[in-house]
Design a protein around this motif. Structure first.
Motif, PDB file in Angstrom:
ATOM      1  N   THR A 165      59.609  55.161  69.511  1.00 41.49           N
ATOM      2  CA  THR A 165      58.268  55.875  69.332  1.00 41.49           C
ATOM      3  C   THR A 165      58.354  56.846  68.212  1.00 41.49           C
ATOM      4  OG1 THR A 165      58.155  55.737  71.719  1.00 41.49           O
ATOM      5  CG2 THR A 165      56.497  57.044  70.438  1.00 41.49           C
ATOM      6  N   TYR A 166      57.355  56.657  67.093  1.00 39.87           N
ATOM      7  CA  TYR A 166      57.251  57.638  66.057  1.00 39.87           C
ATOM      8  C   TYR A 166      56.199  58.403  66.547  1.00 39.87           C
ATOM      9  CZ  TYR A 166      60.207  54.528  63.770  1.00 39.87           C
ATOM     10  OH  TYR A 166      61.433  53.633  63.510  1.00 39.87           O
ATOM     11  N   SER A 167      56.097  59.962  66.206  1.00 38.68           N
ATOM     12  CA  SER A 167      55.258  60.608  66.497  1.00 38.68           C
ATOM     13  C   SER A 167      54.862  61.488  65.076  1.00 38.68           C
ATOM     14  CB  SER A 167      55.471  61.611  67.715  1.00 38.68           C
ATOM     15  OG  SER A 167      55.346  60.811  68.740  1.00 38.68           O
ATOM     16  N   GLU A 168      53.688  61.850  64.807  1.00 39.64           N
ATOM     17  CA  GLU A 168      53.150  62.743  63.646  1.00 39.64           C
ATOM     18  C   GLU A 168      53.676  64.367  64.253  1.00 39.64           C
ATOM     19  OE1 GLU A 168      49.732  62.703  61.606  1.00 39.64           O
ATOM     20  OE2 GLU A 168      49.463  60.382  62.232  1.00 39.64           O
TER      21      GLU A 168
END
Length: 153
Positions: free
Chosen positions: A149-152
């Motif tokens: 998962t990539y999150s800002e």
């Protein structure tokens, strides 16, 4: 005691079902113990329900949503076909283990057959034994994958 699943309607939500979609979102919050910061605006929900790549089914009893499923159709780049990704499946705590989840999954499978979508997949957390047991009991085949998962920030 709650009534059997024979009195439960499984409905694919459409443009006119914003109120049911709002109930479904609240059900997901309750079941997943999730506190979302904002509510989706009715206009946004209406637009989402018009989108053919978004699929939502609700289990309804006495005008109340007691379960639901959301999924996204993903067009494939290598062939003129799609796959279906199940995003959320939930049944209200007092209605769990009564076959409602299976009814929802069966409705999605039937929809996929009608749309010529040959494959459905879903991600489940390894520690969520309830979900793992449900997907295995309904014919799902587990695969070992690692989800990133990539999150800002």
């Amino acid at each position: 005691m709650n009534t059997p699943t024979t009195e439960i309607e499984i409905k694919r939500l459409g443009t006119g079902d914003v109120a049911l979609a709002q109930q479904l979102i609240q059900l997901f919050r309750d079941v997943f113990e999730r506190e979302d910061e904002t509510d989706a605006e009715p206009n946004y929900l209406s637009q989402l329900l018009r989108n053919n790549t978004f699929v939502a089914f609700a289990a309804i009893q006495d005008s109340q949503v007691i379960g639901g499923l959301t999924a996204y159709e993903l067009p494939m780049y290598y062939s003129a076909s799609s796959e279906m990704f199940i995003y959320d499946v939930a049944v209200s705590a007092e209605y769990q283990r009564r076959g409602i989840g299976k009814l929802l999954l069966t409705a999605l499978k039937k929809y996929c057959q009608q749309q010529n979508i040959p494959e459905i997949f879903v991600a489940a957390h390894a520690e969520d034994t309830h979900a793992l047991e449900f997907y295995q009991a309904t014919g799902g085949m587990a695969e070992k994958v690692v989800h990133f998962t990539y999150s800002e920030e």
